[in-house]
Design a protein around this motif. Structure first.
Motif, short mmCIF file in Angstrom:
data_model
loop_
_atom_site.label_atom_id
_atom_site.label_comp_id
_atom_site.label_asym_id
_atom_site.label_seq_id
_atom_site.Cartn_x
_atom_site.Cartn_y
_atom_site.Cartn_z
N GLN A 7 56.45 81.54 86.37
CA GLN A 7 55.40 81.16 85.42
C GLN A 7 54.44 82.33 85.17
O GLN A 7 53.96 82.51 84.04
N SER A 11 53.67 83.92 81.56
CA SER A 11 52.31 83.99 81.04
C SER A 11 51.97 85.40 80.58
O SER A 11 51.26 85.59 79.58
N ALA A 47 58.77 79.72 78.24
CA ALA A 47 58.10 78.48 78.64
C ALA A 47 58.36 77.40 77.60
O ALA A 47 58.30 77.66 76.40
N GLN A 50 55.97 76.96 74.79
CA GLN A 50 55.85 78.02 73.80
C GLN A 50 57.16 78.29 73.07
O GLN A 50 57.24 79.23 72.28
#
Length: 299
Positions: A7, A11, A47, A50
């Motif tokens: 993650q 990010s 993700a 997104q």
């Protein structure tokens, strides 16, 4: 690599590639099963929250195929039209033979003159992009680029010539030829066509008029006669735009211009449009003759 580390990479970078992070294949597969990530290309995940973002999808494409050149509405969104609607991401590649859902592959090269860089993405330059789109949008992308002063008519012809033999080029050439008076909207494009077909000449498009400390661009003008033709499209832009447009017209009237307002519905009746234009031209000429004056110049 643990899920929280994955993650963190997502990010920071938007995408994660298995070959760059050994040992992530299984955890990514488990995260995908839980709906936390989504695989866009083999070995490339984003993700899930997104996965529909344009820049994320294009970044994943560029990682999968570094030589890809993005074109179509995605390139238009990045280069000159932030409002362009992207239903599918089109790209050129001579190495790949397929594209996943949501992407469309063109297996043809793009000349270096038609490639630009945008935040580590390779995209087609404005002229190449809008000429490509002209085969299916009737010139709407060209109108937008003219309005934003992001291209020239010569650029369109050069991009078309460099494009080689491609499906849809006959239609592209027709639209580029129909753009010779540089319309800024579909309504203006239609008006230009109506006047040309009727043999009405002597007009200028997007004519700049100085109004004190500001200026206005007239959709179409018969400059020597002081006639301005404004074309109202099909979109309503709100009360503020309505008020500012009327104030602008009043300033132009005070400067000596005679307005003729045409709507999209009126343009569906070319005979009516031509009659209106010719009647106003005739009236202005008669007024000048009756006053014993030569034609005024508003240039």
């Amino acid at each position: 690599m643990r899920p929280h580390e994955i993650q963190a990479v997502l990010s920071a970078e938007g995408i994660i590639c298995i070959r760059d992070h050994p040992g992530t294949a299984r955890p990514l597969s488990r995260m995908a099963a839980k709906g936390l990530v989504k695989r866009l290309f083999p070995g490339i995940y984003v993700a899930a929250s997104q996965a529909e973002l344009l820049w994320v999808r294009c970044a994943a494409l560029a990682r999968w195929e570094p030589d890809a050149v993005i074109t179509g509405t995605a390139a238009a969104r990045f280069s000159h039209d932030p409002d362009a609607k992207v239903d599918i991401i089109e790209f050129h590649s001579t190495r790949k033979k397929w594209a996943p859902t949501g992407f469309r592959l063109h297996r043809s090269p793009v000349p270096p003159e038609d490639v630009a860089e945008h935040k580590q993405l390779r995209i087609t330059r404005v002229a190449r992009t809008i000429v490509h789109l002209a085969s299916g949008d009737d010139g709407a992308a060209i109108d937008c680029a003219f309005r934003a002063t992001r291209t020239r008519l010569q650029d369109l012809h050069e991009a078309l010539d460099r494009g080689g033999r491609r499906h849809g080029n006959r239609r592209r050439r027709e639209v580029v030829e129909d753009s010779r008076d540089q319309p800024w909207s579909p309504a203006e494009r239609l008006l230009h066509k109506i006047l040309r077909q009727a043999g009405v000449t002597g007009w200028a498009t997007n004519y700049r008029v100085e109004l004190g400390n500001r200026h206005a661009h007239l959709d179409l003008a018969f400059v020597d006669l002081g006639i301005m033709i404004e074309v109202d499209g099909r979109t309503f832009h709100g009360a503020d735009a309505f008020e500012s447009d009327r104030a602008r017209q009043n300033d132009l009237v005070k400067a000596g211009w005679v307005p003729l307002r045409l709507t999209w519905a009126m343009l569906q009746e070319p005979t009516l449009v031509v009659e209106l234009v010719r009647s106003l031209i005739g009236l202005r000429r008669r007024l000048h003759r009756a006053a014993g004056q030569q034609l005024l110049s508003f240039a």
